[in-house]
Design a protein around this motif. Structure first.
Motif, PDB file in Angstrom:
ATOM      1  N   GLU A   8       1.315  -4.838   3.117  1.00 54.90           N
ATOM      2  CA  GLU A   8       1.839  -4.993   1.766  1.00 54.90           C
ATOM      3  C   GLU A   8       0.890  -5.851   0.944  1.00 54.90           C
ATOM      4  O   GLU A   8       0.222  -6.748   1.475  1.00 54.90           O
ATOM      5  CB  GLU A   8       3.227  -5.650   1.781  1.00 54.90           C
ATOM      6  CG  GLU A   8       4.304  -4.818   2.443  1.00 54.90           C
ATOM      7  CD  GLU A   8       5.655  -5.500   2.404  1.00 54.90           C
ATOM      8  OE1 GLU A   8       5.711  -6.674   1.982  1.00 54.90           O
ATOM      9  OE2 GLU A   8       6.652  -4.859   2.773  1.00 54.90           O
ATOM     10  N   VAL A   9       0.838  -5.568  -0.350  1.00 58.74           N
ATOM     11  CA  VAL A   9       0.019  -6.372  -1.257  1.00 58.74           C
ATOM     12  C   VAL A   9       0.828  -6.675  -2.512  1.00 58.74           C
ATOM     13  O   VAL A   9       1.798  -5.993  -2.830  1.00 58.74           O
ATOM     14  CB  VAL A   9      -1.291  -5.648  -1.663  1.00 58.74           C
ATOM     15  CG1 VAL A   9      -2.210  -5.488  -0.482  1.00 58.74           C
ATOM     16  CG2 VAL A   9      -0.981  -4.312  -2.320  1.00 58.74           C
TER      17      VAL A   9
ATOM     18  N   LEU B 198       0.497  -7.134  -6.644  1.00 57.68           N
ATOM     19  CA  LEU B 198      -0.332  -6.893  -7.818  1.00 57.68           C
ATOM     20  C   LEU B 198      -0.192  -8.077  -8.760  1.00 57.68           C
ATOM     21  O   LEU B 198       0.913  -8.403  -9.203  1.00 57.68           O
ATOM     22  CB  LEU B 198       0.103  -5.594  -8.523  1.00 57.68           C
ATOM     23  CG  LEU B 198      -0.037  -4.307  -7.705  1.00 57.68           C
ATOM     24  CD1 LEU B 198       0.579  -3.132  -8.461  1.00 57.68           C
ATOM     25  CD2 LEU B 198      -1.494  -4.018  -7.401  1.00 57.68           C
TER      26      LEU B 198
ATOM     27  N   LEU C 284       0.979   2.231  -1.895  1.00 54.16           N
ATOM     28  CA  LEU C 284      -0.454   2.108  -2.152  1.00 54.16           C
ATOM     29  C   LEU C 284      -1.171   3.446  -2.082  1.00 54.16           C
ATOM     30  O   LEU C 284      -1.869   3.841  -3.012  1.00 54.16           O
ATOM     31  CB  LEU C 284      -1.070   1.150  -1.120  1.00 54.16           C
ATOM     32  CG  LEU C 284      -2.590   1.049  -1.102  1.00 54.16           C
ATOM     33  CD1 LEU C 284      -3.072   0.405  -2.381  1.00 54.16           C
ATOM     34  CD2 LEU C 284      -3.032   0.223   0.092  1.00 54.16           C
TER      35      LEU C 284
ATOM     36  N   THR D  50      -3.111   5.599  -5.211  1.00 55.85           N
ATOM     37  CA  THR D  50      -4.543   5.863  -5.137  1.00 55.85           C
ATOM     38  C   THR D  50      -4.815   7.359  -5.271  1.00 55.85           C
ATOM     39  O   THR D  50      -5.707   7.775  -5.990  1.00 55.85           O
ATOM     40  CB  THR D  50      -5.108   5.351  -3.797  1.00 55.85           C
ATOM     41  OG1 THR D  50      -4.817   3.956  -3.688  1.00 55.85           O
ATOM     42  CG2 THR D  50      -6.590   5.562  -3.716  1.00 55.85           C
TER      43      THR D  50
ATOM     44  N   ILE E 118      -3.881  -8.231  -5.038  1.00 58.30           N
ATOM     45  CA  ILE E 118      -4.861  -7.431  -5.772  1.00 58.30           C
ATOM     46  C   ILE E 118      -4.869  -7.912  -7.215  1.00 58.30           C
ATOM     47  O   ILE E 118      -3.824  -7.887  -7.876  1.00 58.30           O
ATOM     48  CB  ILE E 118      -4.525  -5.926  -5.726  1.00 58.30           C
ATOM     49  CG1 ILE E 118      -4.649  -5.390  -4.300  1.00 58.30           C
ATOM     50  CG2 ILE E 118      -5.437  -5.137  -6.652  1.00 58.30           C
ATOM     51  CD1 ILE E 118      -4.325  -3.915  -4.166  1.00 58.30           C
TER      52      ILE E 118
ATOM     53  N   HIS F 198      -5.140  -6.998 -10.146  1.00 55.73           N
ATOM     54  CA  HIS F 198      -5.098  -5.834 -11.048  1.00 55.73           C
ATOM     55  C   HIS F 198      -3.642  -5.538 -11.343  1.00 55.73           C
ATOM     56  O   HIS F 198      -2.738  -6.143 -10.745  1.00 55.73           O
ATOM     57  CB  HIS F 198      -5.764  -4.620 -10.385  1.00 55.73           C
ATOM     58  CG  HIS F 198      -6.542  -3.772 -11.348  1.00 55.73           C
ATOM     59  ND1 HIS F 198      -5.941  -3.071 -12.378  1.00 55.73           N
ATOM     60  CD2 HIS F 198      -7.866  -3.511 -11.458  1.00 55.73           C
ATOM     61  CE1 HIS F 198      -6.867  -2.414 -13.062  1.00 55.73           C
ATOM     62  NE2 HIS F 198      -8.047  -2.671 -12.532  1.00 55.73           N
TER      63      HIS F 198
ATOM     64  N   CYS G 122      -3.030  -0.269  -8.254  1.00 59.59           N
ATOM     65  CA  CYS G 122      -3.915  -0.241  -7.078  1.00 59.59           C
ATOM     66  C   CYS G 122      -5.176   0.567  -7.375  1.00 59.59           C
ATOM     67  O   CYS G 122      -5.379   1.651  -6.803  1.00 59.59           O
ATOM     68  CB  CYS G 122      -3.169   0.316  -5.874  1.00 59.59           C
ATOM     69  SG  CYS G 122      -1.781  -0.700  -5.372  1.00 59.59           S
ATOM     70  N   GLU G 123      -6.015   0.056  -8.225  1.00 59.82           N
ATOM     71  CA  GLU G 123      -7.276   0.706  -8.571  1.00 59.82           C
ATOM     72  C   GLU G 123      -8.184   0.700  -7.349  1.00 59.82           C
ATOM     73  O   GLU G 123      -8.251  -0.275  -6.603  1.00 59.82           O
ATOM     74  CB  GLU G 123      -7.912  -0.042  -9.751  1.00 59.82           C
ATOM     75  CG  GLU G 123      -9.073   0.676 -10.398  1.00 59.82           C
ATOM     76  CD  GLU G 123     -10.399   0.190  -9.872  1.00 59.82           C
ATOM     77  OE1 GLU G 123     -11.388   0.919 -10.000  1.00 59.82           O
ATOM     78  OE2 GLU G 123     -10.443  -0.935  -9.335  1.00 59.82           O
TER      79      GLU G 123
ATOM     80  N   SER H  38     -10.582  -2.149  -6.427  1.00 58.16           N
ATOM     81  CA  SER H  38      -9.862  -3.376  -6.079  1.00 58.16           C
ATOM     82  C   SER H  38      -9.259  -3.277  -4.685  1.00 58.16           C
ATOM     83  O   SER H  38      -9.224  -4.266  -3.937  1.00 58.16           O
ATOM     84  CB  SER H  38      -8.757  -3.639  -7.107  1.00 58.16           C
ATOM     85  OG  SER H  38      -9.294  -3.791  -8.408  1.00 58.16           O
ATOM     86  N   VAL H  39      -8.775  -2.099  -4.319  1.00 55.22           N
ATOM     87  CA  VAL H  39      -8.192  -1.897  -2.989  1.00 55.22           C
ATOM     88  C   VAL H  39      -9.256  -2.057  -1.906  1.00 55.22           C
ATOM     89  O   VAL H  39      -9.013  -2.657  -0.857  1.00 55.22           O
ATOM     90  CB  VAL H  39      -7.531  -0.504  -2.899  1.00 55.22           C
ATOM     91  CG1 VAL H  39      -7.108  -0.202  -1.470  1.00 55.22           C
ATOM     92  CG2 VAL H  39      -6.327  -0.423  -3.831  1.00 55.22           C
TER      93      VAL H  39
END
Length: 295
Positions: free
Chosen positions: A10-11, A13, A81, A85, A158, A160, A163-164, A167-168
């Motif tokens: 998990e991330v 933003l 994610l 993407t 991230i 941003h 999830c560009e 950046s990922v």
């Protein structure tokens, strides 16, 4: 777990890191932009479907552009994610190719007007649009597969607002050389190549327009192309600044603003550009509004 590194699943933003008052203002502003994007492109799409005068190849491709822009803007708040993407890059690539097809349509209309209906038949239009969608989604499936093979070990954030892909890749704890090469190849195939085709088409269009004897004929020809050129300039310009310039030339905040420009501002501006500079679209809108008033 690899050594002392823990793989992340998990991330977070970070978005735009501003104070709470400005954050509230940006929330309202972006909500307005998103609403205008859906409304403007929805109106364009509805007019093309309802008015028989707009049932031509140019507006057929414009309807695809409207669908892409609505999908594009709606895809910036993902829950997964990999899903984002894939979809985000796919919509971006499709818009690039549809803009090329639209420039080819204008080239045929101005440089070969007597053969326009033969060259740009509905079968040809459908094939061109279908190939643009299919190629873009298949091409971006490559990005998805390569990203899913990478181990991600942090950080958990991230910097941003979506999830560009660049950046990922910063979160990966493995060699991303192949991913970077695929991104470079994508820039060449999806940005540089199509842009060269667009410029070549308009160079030939310009030569054809200058040969037109009538001033009114030249004005009308320029009018049919100016809207598309504005859209091409905005989209390709911001995308090339983001992906084709050295990373050191832009701070992360500047990169986020550029991403916001072509993922939200462009889809919002496109219907305005086409409607304000296009007499046929304005005529169709007036006709629909006139019917509603009479009812």
């Amino acid at each position: 777990m690899r050594g002392n590194q823990t793989w992340i699943t998990e991330v977070t933003l970070l978005g735009f890191q501003v104070d709470s008052a400005l954050e509230f203002l940006l929330f309202g502003l972006f909500s307005l932009f998103y609403t205008l994007t859906l409304l403007g492109n929805g109106v364009i799409l509805g007019l093309i479907c309802l008015d028989s005068r707009l049932h031509s190849p140019m507006y057929f491709f414009l309807s695809h552009l409207a669908i892409i822009d609505m999908s594009y803007a709606s895809n910036n708040v993902p829950k997964m994610l990999a899903n984002l993407t894939f979809l985000y890059l796919a919509f971006a690539a499709t818009e690039c190719l549809i803009l090329v097809v639209m420039s080819y349509d204008r080239y045929v209309a101005i440089c070969h007007p007597l053969h326009y209906t033969l060259i740009m038949s509905w079968r040809v239009c459908t094939v061109l649009a279908s190939v643009s969608w299919a190629f873009s989604f298949l091409w971006d499936l490559v990005h998805l597969v390569l990203i899913l093979k990478l181990p991600f070990c942090g950080p958990h954030e991230i910097n941003h607002f979506f999830c560009e892909i660049l950046s990922v890749l910063k979160l990966a704890c493995a060699d991303t050389w192949l991913n970077q090469m695929i991104i470079v190849a994508s820039c060449v195939c999806i940005l540089v190549g199509p842009l060269c085709l667009v410029l070549a088409s308009y160079a030939l269009i310009l030569v054809a327009i200058l040969r037109i004897q009538s001033a009114e004929g030249r004005r009308k020809a320029f009018s049919t192309c100016s809207s598309h050129l504005c859209v091409v300039g905005l989209f390709y310009g911001s995308a090339i600044l983001l992906y084709m310039t050295p990373r050191s030339s832009h701070s992360q905040e500047q990169r986020k603003i550029l991403s916001l420009f072509y993922s939200l501002f462009n889809p919002m501006l496109n219907p305005l550009i086409y409607s304000l500079r296009n007499t046929e679209v304005k005529g169709a809108l007036g006709k629909i509004l006139g019917k509603k008033r009479s009812v």
